[in-house]
Enzyme design. Structure first.
Site, PDB file in Angstrom:
ATOM      1  N   GLY A 193      41.779  10.371  -0.843  1.00 33.95           N
ATOM      2  CA  GLY A 193      42.403  10.490  -2.156  1.00 33.95           C
ATOM      3  C   GLY A 193      41.343  10.629  -3.236  1.00 33.95           C
ATOM      4  N   GLY A 194      41.093   9.556  -3.954  1.00 34.12           N
ATOM      5  CA  GLY A 194      40.202   9.555  -5.124  1.00 34.12           C
ATOM      6  C   GLY A 194      38.885  10.292  -4.908  1.00 34.12           C
ATOM      7  N   ASN A 246      43.471  14.837  -0.651  1.00 35.93           N
ATOM      8  CA  ASN A 246      44.769  14.723  -1.319  1.00 35.93           C
ATOM      9  C   ASN A 246      44.510  14.512  -2.815  1.00 35.93           C
ATOM     10  OD1 ASN A 246      47.292  14.106  -2.250  1.00 35.93           O
ATOM     11  ND2 ASN A 246      47.556  12.228  -1.054  1.00 35.93           N
ATOM     12  N   TRP A 247      44.722  15.574  -3.579  1.00 35.26           N
ATOM     13  CA  TRP A 247      44.406  15.510  -5.016  1.00 35.26           C
ATOM     14  C   TRP A 247      45.470  14.775  -5.818  1.00 35.26           C
ATOM     15  CZ3 TRP A 247      42.539  21.347  -5.701  1.00 35.26           C
ATOM     16  CH2 TRP A 247      41.338  21.508  -4.991  1.00 35.26           C
ATOM     17  N   LYS A 248      46.569  14.440  -5.199  1.00 32.77           N
ATOM     18  CA  LYS A 248      47.670  13.701  -5.843  1.00 32.77           C
ATOM     19  C   LYS A 248      48.055  14.344  -7.183  1.00 32.77           C
ATOM     20  CE  LYS A 248      46.421   9.588  -3.274  1.00 32.77           C
ATOM     21  NZ  LYS A 248      46.404   8.143  -3.183  1.00 32.77           N
ATOM     22  N   GLU A 308      53.183   6.474  -1.313  1.00 28.82           N
ATOM     23  CA  GLU A 308      53.546   6.589  -2.727  1.00 28.82           C
ATOM     24  C   GLU A 308      54.932   7.211  -2.873  1.00 28.82           C
ATOM     25  OE1 GLU A 308      49.989   8.634  -3.873  1.00 28.82           O
ATOM     26  OE2 GLU A 308      48.835   6.791  -3.637  1.00 28.82           O
ATOM     27  N   GLY A 313      43.661   3.356  -2.752  1.00 32.57           N
ATOM     28  CA  GLY A 313      43.236   3.287  -4.155  1.00 32.57           C
ATOM     29  C   GLY A 313      42.778   1.914  -4.588  1.00 32.57           C
TER      30      GLY A 313
HETATM   31  P1  13P Z   1      42.410   6.764  -1.837  1.00 33.64           P
HETATM   32  O1  13P Z   1      41.376   7.471  -0.985  1.00 33.64           O
HETATM   33  O2  13P Z   1      42.257   7.023  -3.291  1.00 33.64           O
HETATM   34  O3  13P Z   1      42.481   5.297  -1.489  1.00 33.64           O
HETATM   35  O4  13P Z   1      43.825   7.393  -1.445  1.00 33.64           O
HETATM   36  C1  13P Z   1      44.185   7.436  -0.115  1.00 33.64           C
HETATM   37  C2  13P Z   1      45.396   8.260   0.006  1.00 33.64           C
HETATM   38  O5  13P Z   1      46.472   7.837  -0.376  1.00 33.64           O
HETATM   39  C3  13P Z   1      45.264   9.602   0.587  1.00 33.64           C
HETATM   40  O6  13P Z   1      46.496  10.166   0.842  1.00 33.64           O
END
Ligand code: 13P
Length: 254
Positions: A236-237, A8-10, A100, A176
C-alpha cells in the site's frame, strides 16, 4: 513460482499524478526485471484508461490491476464498474475483498464471491484479500475466520474455468499501521490456506500465488519476499514512493 509485487495506490493520485508515478516507476525498474517478477500497479478507476494507454502504447512490462469490480454485470447500478468494462481496458488483475471494502463498504463474503466469479468470467485474475482483526488474532479464532473467508470466496469455482488466482493475506492489524506480521505468523497462515485451497477441486498448483500485504516496506521486504512460502507482496503506502517500491521489488533475490 514467479513472484508478484502489486502496488495498491488506494484512493490517492489523480490521473495526471498516476501517469507521472507510472513513468517514474518504469524508468527506475531495472531492465528485464519483469521476466522474473510480475510488477503490477493498481490505480483508481479514473486512472485506468490513461495508465492502460501508456502501458499498451509504450509496451511497458508493468501490468494493470483495478482496485475493485461490481458484483453486477450491467444495468441500473449507479456508480458501479463491471468486469467486462475492466477487461476492455486490458486490466489483468483486480483486488477483491480488501479489508477496507469489507469494513467501510460492508461487503459480505457472498458479494465478494460474486465479484470473483465475474472477474474469472472475463479472464481477469482476482487478487483475493483475506485476514483477521487484532481481536480475532488475540482470541485465537483467526484460523477459523480465515478458513471461512477463503471457503466463501472460492465457492462454486471450477478448475476448468480458473486459470490464475492470487490470494493475499492481509492481517487487518498490519494495514497502514507500521505493524508487520512476523514471518512466522505470515507463513503459518499462508501454509494453512495453501493446504485448504489444495483440497479444493479447482486448485492448480502451478498457477495460484499466495502473497502477503500489511506495512511492507524496504525494511522488511527482504525477509517476506524471499520466503519460499510467500509468492509476493501487496504493497500500500510504500508503493506511492517509487524509490521505496523499486527497493521492495529489488529485495527479491533472483
Ligand atoms: P500498507 O502497505 O499501507 O499497510 O497497505 C497494505 C494494503 O492494504 C495493501 O492492499
Amino acid at each position: 513460482m514467479k513472484k508478484i509485487v502489486i502496488g495498491n495506490w488506494k484512493l490517492n493520485l489523480d490521473h495526471l499524478e498516476a501517469i507521472q508515478l507510472l513513468q517514474k516507476l518504469n524508468y527506475t525498474i531495472e531492465e528485464n526485471k519483469e521476466e522474473k517478477i510480475d510488477i503490477v500497479v493498481s490505480p483508481s478507476h479514473t486512472s485506468l484508461r490513461s495508465i492502460q494507454t501508456i502501458i499498451d502504447t509504450d509496451k511497458l512490462n508493468i501490468k494493470l490491476s483495478a482496485q475493485d469490480v461490481s458484483q453486477f454485470n450491467e444495468g441500473a447500478y449507479t456508480g458501479e464498474v463491471s468486469s467486462q468494462q475492466l477487461s476492455k481496458l486490458n486490466v489483468k488483475y483486480c483486488i477483491v475483498g480488501h479489508s477496507e471494502r469489507r469494513t467501510e463498504f460492508v461487503e459480505s463474503d457472498e458479494t465478494i464471491n460474486k465479484k470473483i466469479h465475474n472477474l474469472i468470467d472475463k479472464d481477469i485474475t482476482p487478487v483475493i484479500c483475506f485476514g483477521e482483526t487484532l481481536e480475532q488474532r488475540n482470541s485465537n479464532k483467526y484460523l477459523e475466520h480465515i478458513t471461512s473467508q477463503i471457503n466463501s470466496a472460492v465457492k462454486g469455482l471450477r478448475k476448468d474455468k480458473v486459470d490464475n488466482l492470487v490470494f493475499a493475506y492481509e492481517p487487518i492489524w498490519a494495514i497502514g499501521t507500521g505493524e508487520v506480521a512476523s514471518i512466522i505468523d505470515a507463513v503459518e497462515v499462508i501454509s494453512m490456506v495453501k493446504e485448504n485451497v489444495s483440497e479444493k477441486a479447482f486448485y492448480n498448483n502451478e498457477k495460484i500465488r499466495f502473497i502477503y500485504g500489511g506495512s511492507v516496506t524496504p525494511d522488511n521486504s527482504e525477509e517476506i519476499l524471499n520466503s519460499e512460502i510467500i509468492d509476493g507482496a501487496l504493497v500500500g503506502g510504500a508503493s506511492l514512493n517509487v524509490d521505496k517500491f523499486v527497493t521492495i521489488i529489488n529485495s527479491i533475490n533472483l
